[in-house]
Design a protein around this motif. Sequence first.
Motif, PDB file in Angstrom:
ATOM      1  N   PHE A 269       0.867  -1.177   0.000  1.00  0.00           N
ATOM      2  CA  PHE A 269       0.000   0.000   0.000  1.00  0.00           C
ATOM      3  C   PHE A 269       0.901   1.223   0.000  1.00  0.00           C
ATOM      4  O   PHE A 269       1.410   1.638   1.048  1.00  0.00           O
ATOM      5  CB  PHE A 269      -0.932  -0.019   1.210  1.00  0.00           C
ATOM      6  CG  PHE A 269      -2.040  -1.029   1.106  1.00  0.00           C
ATOM      7  CD1 PHE A 269      -3.268  -0.687   0.584  1.00  0.00           C
ATOM      8  CD2 PHE A 269      -1.819  -2.341   1.487  1.00  0.00           C
ATOM      9  CE1 PHE A 269      -4.281  -1.623   0.466  1.00  0.00           C
ATOM     10  CE2 PHE A 269      -2.815  -3.287   1.378  1.00  0.00           C
ATOM     11  CZ  PHE A 269      -4.049  -2.928   0.853  1.00  0.00           C
ATOM     12  N   ASN A 270       1.130   1.780  -1.180  1.00  0.00           N
ATOM     13  CA  ASN A 270       1.979   2.959  -1.321  1.00  0.00           C
ATOM     14  C   ASN A 270       1.110   4.189  -1.088  1.00  0.00           C
ATOM     15  O   ASN A 270       0.942   5.040  -1.972  1.00  0.00           O
ATOM     16  CB  ASN A 270       2.623   2.977  -2.704  1.00  0.00           C
ATOM     17  CG  ASN A 270       3.923   3.767  -2.717  1.00  0.00           C
ATOM     18  OD1 ASN A 270       4.582   3.882  -1.700  1.00  0.00           O
ATOM     19  ND2 ASN A 270       4.279   4.300  -3.863  1.00  0.00           N
ATOM     20  N   LEU A 277      -4.822  -1.006   7.619  1.00  0.00           N
ATOM     21  CA  LEU A 277      -4.948  -1.875   6.451  1.00  0.00           C
ATOM     22  C   LEU A 277      -4.143  -3.147   6.660  1.00  0.00           C
ATOM     23  O   LEU A 277      -4.610  -4.252   6.361  1.00  0.00           O
ATOM     24  CB  LEU A 277      -4.460  -1.144   5.195  1.00  0.00           C
ATOM     25  CG  LEU A 277      -5.200   0.136   4.820  1.00  0.00           C
ATOM     26  CD1 LEU A 277      -4.473   0.854   3.679  1.00  0.00           C
ATOM     27  CD2 LEU A 277      -6.633  -0.184   4.402  1.00  0.00           C
ATOM     28  N   ALA A 278      -2.928  -3.002   7.177  1.00  0.00           N
ATOM     29  CA  ALA A 278      -2.082  -4.172   7.421  1.00  0.00           C
ATOM     30  C   ALA A 278      -2.707  -5.091   8.456  1.00  0.00           C
ATOM     31  O   ALA A 278      -2.680  -6.319   8.321  1.00  0.00           O
ATOM     32  CB  ALA A 278      -0.695  -3.723   7.857  1.00  0.00           C
ATOM     33  N   ILE A 290       3.367  -4.381   3.064  1.00  0.00           N
ATOM     34  CA  ILE A 290       4.224  -3.207   3.244  1.00  0.00           C
ATOM     35  C   ILE A 290       3.310  -1.985   3.229  1.00  0.00           C
ATOM     36  O   ILE A 290       2.528  -1.793   2.296  1.00  0.00           O
ATOM     37  CB  ILE A 290       5.277  -3.101   2.121  1.00  0.00           C
ATOM     38  CG1 ILE A 290       6.182  -4.331   2.125  1.00  0.00           C
ATOM     39  CG2 ILE A 290       6.111  -1.831   2.287  1.00  0.00           C
ATOM     40  CD1 ILE A 290       7.146  -4.380   0.953  1.00  0.00           C
ATOM     41  N   VAL A 291       3.406  -1.173   4.288  1.00  0.00           N
ATOM     42  CA  VAL A 291       2.573   0.024   4.387  1.00  0.00           C
ATOM     43  C   VAL A 291       3.426   1.190   4.871  1.00  0.00           C
ATOM     44  O   VAL A 291       4.589   1.024   5.234  1.00  0.00           O
ATOM     45  CB  VAL A 291       1.393  -0.196   5.363  1.00  0.00           C
ATOM     46  CG1 VAL A 291       0.454  -1.264   4.863  1.00  0.00           C
ATOM     47  CG2 VAL A 291       1.904  -0.541   6.757  1.00  0.00           C
ATOM     48  N   MET A 292       2.819   2.367   4.868  1.00  0.00           N
ATOM     49  CA  MET A 292       3.432   3.572   5.430  1.00  0.00           C
ATOM     50  C   MET A 292       2.752   3.877   6.762  1.00  0.00           C
ATOM     51  O   MET A 292       1.524   3.860   6.854  1.00  0.00           O
ATOM     52  CB  MET A 292       3.271   4.758   4.468  1.00  0.00           C
ATOM     53  CG  MET A 292       3.904   4.538   3.113  1.00  0.00           C
ATOM     54  SD  MET A 292       5.701   4.495   3.213  1.00  0.00           S
ATOM     55  CE  MET A 292       6.139   4.210   1.483  1.00  0.00           C
ATOM     56  N   ARG A 293       3.562   4.166   7.796  1.00  0.00           N
ATOM     57  CA  ARG A 293       3.007   4.392   9.134  1.00  0.00           C
ATOM     58  C   ARG A 293       2.182   5.668   9.221  1.00  0.00           C
ATOM     59  O   ARG A 293       1.207   5.737   9.952  1.00  0.00           O
ATOM     60  CB  ARG A 293       4.141   4.499  10.158  1.00  0.00           C
ATOM     61  CG  ARG A 293       4.805   3.207  10.545  1.00  0.00           C
ATOM     62  CD  ARG A 293       5.703   3.455  11.753  1.00  0.00           C
ATOM     63  NE  ARG A 293       6.357   2.263  12.232  1.00  0.00           N
ATOM     64  CZ  ARG A 293       7.545   1.847  11.831  1.00  0.00           C
ATOM     65  NH1 ARG A 293       8.198   2.551  10.926  1.00  0.00           N
ATOM     66  NH2 ARG A 293       8.080   0.736  12.315  1.00  0.00           N
TER      67      ARG A 293
END
Length: 793
Positions: A269-270, A277-278, A290-293
Motif C-alpha cells: 500500500f503505497n 490496512l495491514a 508493506i505500508v506507510m506508518r
Amino acid sequence: MSQRVVLNLGMGDLYSGFPAVTIHLWEADDPHPSKFVGSLPAAPEIPELYRSWQLVYEALHDRLDWHPRIEIEVADVTNVSEIEFGKLCQRLTDQINTWLNSESFRSIDQPLRTRLNATDEIRLLIETNDRLLQKLPWHLWNFFDHYPNAEAALSTPEYQRADQVPTQSTSKAQILAILGNSRGIDLNQDRAFLERVSSQAEIEFLVEPRREQLNARLWQRWDMLFFAGHSSSKEQGVIQINPTDSLTLEQLRYALRQAIAQGLKLAVFNSCDGLSLAQQLADLNIPQVIVMREPVPDLVAHTFLKHFLSAFTGGRSLYAAVREARERLQGLEDEFPCASWLPVIYQNPAVAPTTWREWCGRVGEQESRGASEAREGIRRKLESRISNILLSSVAVTALVMGVRWLGWLQAWELQAFDHLMRSRPAEPQDQRLLIVTIAEEDFQLSEQQQRKGSLSDLALSRLLEKLEPHQPRAIGLDIYRNMPVNQALPKLATRVRQNDRFFAICKVSDVENKHPGIAPPPEVPPERQGFSDVVKDADGVLRRHLLGMNPDPNSPCAAPYALSAQLAFHYLEFEGLSARYNSDGNLQLGQVIFDRLGPHQGGYQQVDAWGYQILLNYRSYRSANEIAPTVTLNEVLTGKLKPHQIKDRIVLIGVTAQSAHDYIPTPYSASHGFYQEMPGVIVQAQMLSQILSAVKDGRPLLKVWTFWGDALWVWSWSIAGGVLAWRLRSLIQQVILAGATFGILHILCFILLIQGNWVPLVPSVLAFFVTYGGVAVYISLKKQKHSLTSKQD
C-alpha cells in the motif's frame, strides 16, 4: 546467514511497563529457537513525545504542501519550525534507545547480540497488538546500527497459515495494481515504475475502479497486490478507489481471503497511514504487507517504490529490499523530514518471506523437474534384490540408532511427541479433583489485604472453613508458605497442624543451580509435605513426572515424594490401596506398576534420570488447562460452591495469576496457533490425575520399548523404504506411496501413543527416507553405467 528474531512484548503498555518480554532466535534453518526472557520498564514520556511528533509532522504536511496521499485535518500545532521538529525527532530517538537499553532488557538484548553476526541477514519481528508500539520507528533502535543487514517487521501475537487451494502456475509474476483516487497526487509515476518490471511480470492495472470491478478481479490468482492513492486509518483502514467511493478491507473480505488462498504473497500500500490496512489483512493470514506508518508525500512514495522494486526484482530478499529503499529516503529528508521513518513490513510469522524468484520461471522449473523425475522413473526397474535391500536397511538402521544413542535426534523426537500429544482426542474431566485458583482479581479481596505471598492467612483460614465441612478426601496447597501462621489466627495453626487431610508443598534445595530451597509451612508435619520440584527438558518443556527423590539432608525441604504423589497415596488409602515397591524396585499401587524412566529409553537418549521419574501422560478436555472442575477463591469464599462439588474430592489450591509467574511450558503450550504456558497448579492436577486414572480407571501410563524393540521397529520402516525404491517404476507412484507410508507410520505412532506406547517416529522417518534415497541413487548409478556400456558395445 539468515536469522529470524521474534520480540514478543507480552502484556503491558508504555505507561505500566512490560513485565514478561521474550525473544526467540531461529538461527539459519535450525527449527529449535533460543529463548531469552526479560522485561521493559514503563516509559510514559515516549507516548507523549510521539503524539507531539505526530502533531508537528501533520502540521508540516499541511503548511509545506507536501501533497500527501491522505486527507489531513489541520493539526493543533502550527508554529513549529523544521529545526524544532528535528530536535523533537532526536528526543524521541534518544528516549526509545534509553528505554531499550534499560537494565531489565539487557538480560535478553546482550545474549541475543552475542549469537548474531554483523554480516547476518536478520528479520526482527515485533509481536504486539498495541497500536502505539506499532507506530514507533523501531529502526531507530541502535541495534540496527550494529547489524546493517537487519530490518524490523510488525506482527500480531496470534497468527496462522492460510489454507491454500491448488492453482495453475505461470512463468511470470502476477501483479494486480490498483490506482485509486488520484486527486492532488500523481499516480502515473507509480504506474511507470511498475511497468519497468513488465518483462518479468504480468500486471493488470485497475484505474479508479468500481467496487464490483475490484471485487471480481481479486477472486483471481495474484502474487502481489499493489495500491496507490488516498488511504487512512482514522478508525479502520480505508482506501479511496475512485473520486466517490471509499472502501474498508472488511468490505472486500471474501475476495481478499480467496486471493490469499490462491497464493497472494505480498500487498503493498503505497499510500498514507496504512497500519489498519495491514492489521485487517493480517487477520486474513496474508504472508506480508508493506505500508506507510504516517501520511506520505507523493515524492517519497514514488522514491520508495522505485528503489524497492529495483532491489526486490534484482534478487534481494524482501527485508533487504525494504531496508535499502527505506534508507534511500534519507536523501529526501531536507525537504521531507523523517521520510525514512515511514515504510514498515507487516509479517505473518507462520509463512516464510517471499522472494521475486519464487514468482517467476515456475513453468520452466516444473518442466525440468518433470523431465528429471521421468528419467528417474525409467531408471527404477523391477530389479528387486532382497540382499541389497537388507544390507542397506541394516546399515541405515545402525546409523540412525547410533545417531539417536548420541542424543542428536532427541530434540526432534520430543517435538514429534508434543505434536502427537496435542493431536489426541479429548478426554472427560477428572471429577475426583477440584481446583481452587487464585486469579489476579482474587488478590483484591478484603481477606487478602494482609497477605504475604499469594494467599493471606485470613484467606486460607476462611477457605478451609468453607471446604472442610463438606469432607474433601484431601486438600493440597500448591503455594509456598515458609512462614508460621499469624498469631492472631490460632485456629488456622491448629487446623493445618492437626488436619490429616491437609498437605502442603516445599522446594528441595538445588546446589547445581544455587537454589537454597523453600521450607514447608512450620505447622505441617513431614508426612503431609510434598515437594514441588519438576524436571524440564533442555527446551524448558515439562514432559516427565518426578514422583520421588532423596533430598539433600541439609535442604529445608526433606519431602521424599512430590505433592501429587502424596495426595494420590492419601486418596488411594481410602480405597484400601497402599504404595509399595516391588522386587524390581519399581513403585506399585494396586496392580499398576510405575516403571521408572532411565537413560537411553525411548526418545530420551541424553537425559539425567535422577530421582524417580516417569513420563507424564497429560489429559486434555477442551484444553489441557481444563483437566478438572475449576473455581476461583472468590467463588468459594462467597459460598457459590455446592457440597457435592467438594465431597470425597481432592481439592488443589494454587495460583493462576500471571503476576505470580508460576507457569510452565508443556507439550500443549504451542497449540491452537499461539503459545500458552500451563499454571503450576494445573500441572500438579495433571500429575495427580495421571496416578489416580492409572490405578482407578486403567488409563495407560506412557511407556517406551526396549532398545531392541525400537531398533526392530526402525529397521522395518527402513526395509519399507528400500522396497518402495526398488519395486516402483512410476515417480508418481513412489511419491504417493511414500506419502501414504509416512501417513501410515504417523497414524500407527498416534494410535500406539493413545494406548500408552511411545514408539520412534522421527528415527523411523529418517530410516525410511535415507534407505529410500540410498537405493534410488544406487539404481540411478547402475542405470548410467549400463547405458555407457551399451554405447561402447
